[in-house]
Design a protein around this motif. Structure first.
Motif, mmCIF file in Angstrom:
data_model
loop_
_atom_site.group_PDB
_atom_site.id
_atom_site.type_symbol
_atom_site.label_atom_id
_atom_site.label_comp_id
_atom_site.label_asym_id
_atom_site.label_seq_id
_atom_site.Cartn_x
_atom_site.Cartn_y
_atom_site.Cartn_z
ATOM 1 N N GLY A 74 -2.681 6.546 -19.083
ATOM 2 C CA GLY A 74 -2.781 7.349 -17.881
ATOM 3 C C GLY A 74 -1.638 7.065 -16.943
ATOM 4 O O GLY A 74 -0.780 6.202 -17.194
ATOM 5 N N LEU A 75 -1.619 7.801 -15.849
ATOM 6 C CA LEU A 75 -0.581 7.665 -14.842
ATOM 7 C C LEU A 75 -1.232 7.721 -13.476
ATOM 8 O O LEU A 75 -2.404 8.096 -13.350
ATOM 9 N N THR A 76 -0.476 7.387 -12.449
ATOM 10 C CA THR A 76 -1.000 7.520 -11.096
ATOM 11 C C THR A 76 -1.438 8.955 -10.858
ATOM 12 O O THR A 76 -2.493 9.217 -10.268
ATOM 13 N N ILE A 103 -3.742 8.098 -0.971
ATOM 14 C CA ILE A 103 -2.367 8.432 -1.333
ATOM 15 C C ILE A 103 -1.793 7.190 -1.986
ATOM 16 O O ILE A 103 -1.569 6.171 -1.325
ATOM 17 N N VAL A 104 -1.609 7.255 -3.293
ATOM 18 C CA VAL A 104 -1.128 6.103 -4.054
ATOM 19 C C VAL A 104 0.347 6.317 -4.363
ATOM 20 O O VAL A 104 0.711 7.294 -5.023
ATOM 21 N N TYR A 105 1.173 5.421 -3.896
ATOM 22 C CA TYR A 105 2.610 5.555 -4.108
ATOM 23 C C TYR A 105 3.000 4.997 -5.472
ATOM 24 O O TYR A 105 2.608 3.889 -5.840
ATOM 25 N N VAL A 126 -4.363 4.198 2.024
ATOM 26 C CA VAL A 126 -3.015 4.140 1.459
ATOM 27 C C VAL A 126 -2.799 2.713 0.953
ATOM 28 O O VAL A 126 -2.499 1.804 1.735
ATOM 29 N N PRO A 127 -2.984 2.459 -0.343
ATOM 30 C CA PRO A 127 -2.840 1.096 -0.865
ATOM 31 C C PRO A 127 -1.379 0.675 -0.919
ATOM 32 O O PRO A 127 -0.486 1.485 -1.205
ATOM 33 N N PRO A 129 9.504 5.588 -4.021
ATOM 34 C CA PRO A 129 8.153 5.910 -4.502
ATOM 35 C C PRO A 129 7.656 7.230 -3.915
ATOM 36 O O PRO A 129 7.955 7.557 -2.759
ATOM 37 N N LYS A 130 6.923 7.962 -4.723
ATOM 38 C CA LYS A 130 6.327 9.221 -4.278
ATOM 39 C C LYS A 130 4.829 9.014 -4.076
ATOM 40 O O LYS A 130 4.179 8.328 -4.882
ATOM 41 N N GLY A 131 4.278 9.616 -3.037
ATOM 42 C CA GLY A 131 2.864 9.458 -2.723
ATOM 43 C C GLY A 131 1.999 10.465 -3.458
ATOM 44 O O GLY A 131 2.030 11.665 -3.150
#
Length: 622
Positions: free
Chosen positions: A399-401, A207-209, A98-99, A217-219
């Motif tokens: 791009g996006l997360t 899981i990148v928030y 989880v960064p 923020p959403k994970g």
């Protein structure tokens, strides 16, 4: 509705996980340098065999500490060698990384660790330990904390650390790597190999928030399959940039951001040598010493390189030569896209300016590179042509997360400047009837952690709704024109996409940030902040006091005239109804600390609009 796709170039493994890459490299390329580590100010090579050994050693410590398959482990640090080592060690132990941005506040840290249910955290320094300790009571799942950098003999409060820390917080220990190495001394190779094989392709890798321009923020849950599909197809499509034993990349983007993470995994997948830079203050020196063949950046990095070079030339009385060199490089690049190519006269001028200007610019970028990849925001057509014209091609992507970083990018052999390129091979880009960009492919996230409602809203029948507005041309090249939620509607009913004009205005050396306003208003306006580095140079050249601040100069007629030229350049890209009629120069900056910017430097428009409501009102006063 229009869509475009390219066939996959990489077959995603049906099982296995990202740790397989490290073991494969050690077997197939044991003596190839896969990472660069700075020791005593000097870059030293880390071979594939060495990297595997170091990853396994740390993974043993995590296993001994009680990290189990599927456990979430938070990683909060700047971009550095240890990040990559720890990331792969967490995966090797069967965990999920989880960064966390190293600039995150206590509230953000509490939310991310609490929402993800992290059982352990690895932070960089004593300051991070103090931040974490301030919210520790609200994190019942968090059992272990380690610190990468060796700390003081006492804790942040003068104590010898807190009970049950299970690690280096405030203990004055040697740091996370040494502590985990000692902790895992009794774990066998067989145990760590067994644990490394537990995660399958469809299991979460991270899981990148999201940065959270609005709300919490959403994970985003990205699987090992997501990274295999993303990095495998990107490496294959950009093969000349990823030649093992020949190519290298210097990473100075945050590894907590999905773009930085893409670079990390793609470099290991290729493999090519990866160097990490935690502090961009010394970026020029690091580029010169590491000499990468490729760099990754956001448009602001390339804007600053250009603006700094132009300012230096002007200070030396060579501004006119630099401007002529710029016009030549842009014309040369444009001609490369025509059937006939550059004329003889243009080739001669280009060769002359290569000796006088372009070689020096390439030296600033390390002197050994030919390519860069840019993402995060539009680069701008003129800047794209300028860099290609000097012999350093910047391939723009998008791009996006949720898409595991790049979902489209310009191919090295068929670049179309002004677009963000074609879809990632093996994926599909669709333009909905309302202009929204929709995505489909194995690289996509599987959903938002603990948030079924948001997942259902974003994913429909396997298609991810990006919220971005764009177009596809006949060759499948994507152009992003704005955000659905950021479209302004003036009082006259005109729809305005802010990104186009904002990016143009930001291209001026004096402009740090720009935010277009005008929703429900009679015309379009803009808030502008000044780049303090170039403001000092401009002030000196125009006879202003050396210590002049943005607040002191914001109403200066000469400065306003210069900003007006930047606005005029922006207005040239849009219709009269979309153009900025009035602007306000702000006395300070948009900052992450004030909540105006996300860690990836995106504007939080609602926060800016609230904090600068009076400035916006002033735009519309008679």
């Amino acid at each position: 509705m229009r869509e475009f796709s390219l066939p996959a170039l990489y077959e995603v493994p049906s099982d296995g996980n990202l740790t397989d890459l490290v073991r494969r490299n050690a077997t197939q390329h044991p003596d190839v340098a896969v990472l660069g580590r700075k020791v005593g100010g000097v870059w030293t090579d880390v071979t594939a065999a060495q990297f595997l050994a170091e990853v396994r050693t740390v993974a043993k410590g995590l296993i001994a500490a009680g990290v189990r398959p599927g456990d979430r482990v938070a990683l909060m640090s700047r971009t550095r060698f240890e990040w990559v080592q720890l990331d792969f060690a967490i995966w090797t132990a069967g965990g999920v990384t989880v960064p966390v941005y190293e600039t995150s506040s206590a509230e953000q840290l509490q939310w991310i660790l609490g929402d993800s249910g992290a059982v352990a955290a690895i932070v960089e320094n004593d300051g991070h330990v103090a931040t974490l300790e301030s919210v520790r009571a609200a994190l019942p799942d968090l059992r272990k904390v380690w610190r990468i950098e060796p700390g003081d003999a006492s804790g942040p409060d003068g104590s010898n650390g807190s009970e049950g820390s299970g690690g280096s917080e405030g203990s004055g220990g040697p740091g996370a790597i040494a502590e985990l190495t000692a902790l895992g001394a009794d774990i066998t190779d067989a145990e760590v190999d067994e644990r490394a094989a537990t995660a399958k392709a469809d299991d979460p890798a991270t899981i990148v928030y999201t940065s959270g321009t609005t709300g919490r923020p959403k994970g985003c849950v990205l699987t090992h399959r997501s990274f295999f599909a993303e990095c495998g197809n990107a490496v294959e499509r950009l093969k000349p940039l990823f030649r093992t034993g020949e190519c290298s990349v210097l990473l100075f983007l945050p590894t907590a951001h999905v773009f930085g993470r893409l670079v990390e995994v793609a470099a290991v997948m290729a493999p090519i040598k990866l160097g990490c830079v935690p502090d961009i203050k010394n970026l020029t020196e690091d580029l010169a010493s590491f000499r990468p063949t490729m760099i990754l950046g956001v448009p602001r990095v390339f804007e600053k390189v250009y603006n700094a070079a132009r300012a230096t030339a002007q200070a030396a009385g060579k501004g006119k030569i630099f401007d002529r060199a710029t016009r030549t490089s842009v014309a040369y690049s444009r001609a490369l896209s025509t059937p006939r190519g550059p004329s003889l006269g243009l080739k001669v001028r280009h060769k002359v300016f290569d000796v006088l200007v372009y070689r020096k610019l390439r030296a600033v970028l390390g002197g050994n590179g030919e390519y860069a990849i840019s993402g995060g925001a539009p680069l701008g057509e003129r800047l794209g042509h300028f860099f290609r014209g000097i012999g350093f091609t910047v391939l723009e992507g998008y791009g996006l997360t949720e898409s595991c970083a790049a979902t489209a990018f310009n191919p090295w052999d068929r670049q179309k400047i002004g677009t963000v390129g074609q879809p990632l091979p093996g994926s599909v880009v669709r333009i909905a009837d309302d202009g929204e960009v929709l995505l489909h492919g194995e690289h996509l996230f599987t959903g938002y952690w603990n948030n079924d409602e948001a997942t259902a809203e974003a994913l429909s029948d396997g298609w991810f709704h990006t919220g971005d507005i764009g177009t596809l041309d006949e060759d499948g090249y994507l152009t992003i024109t704005g955000r659905k939620k950021e479209i302004l509607v003036t009082a006259g009913g005109k729809n305005v996409a802010p990104a186009v004009i904002e990016d143009r205005i930001r291209g001026h050396a004096l402009v740090a940030e720009c935010m277009v306003v005008g929703d429900g208003r009679p015309f379009v306006g803009a808030l502008v902040t000044l780049d303090e580095e170039f403001l000092a140079r401009w002030a000196k050249d125009h006879g202003k006091p050396a210590d002049t601040t943005p607040a002191a100069l914001r109403l200066d007629p000469e400065l306003l005239a210069e900003i007006q030229r930047a606005v005029d350049e922006g207005n040239a890209a849009v219709s009269k109804a979309e153009s900025v009629r009035k602007f306000r120069v702000l006395p300070g900056q948009f900052t992450e600390e004030a909540g105006h910017l996300t860690p990836s430097m995106k504007l939080k428009r609602n926060v800016v609009a609230k904090d600068f409501a009076e400035e916006i009102e002033a735009i519309y006063q008679p």
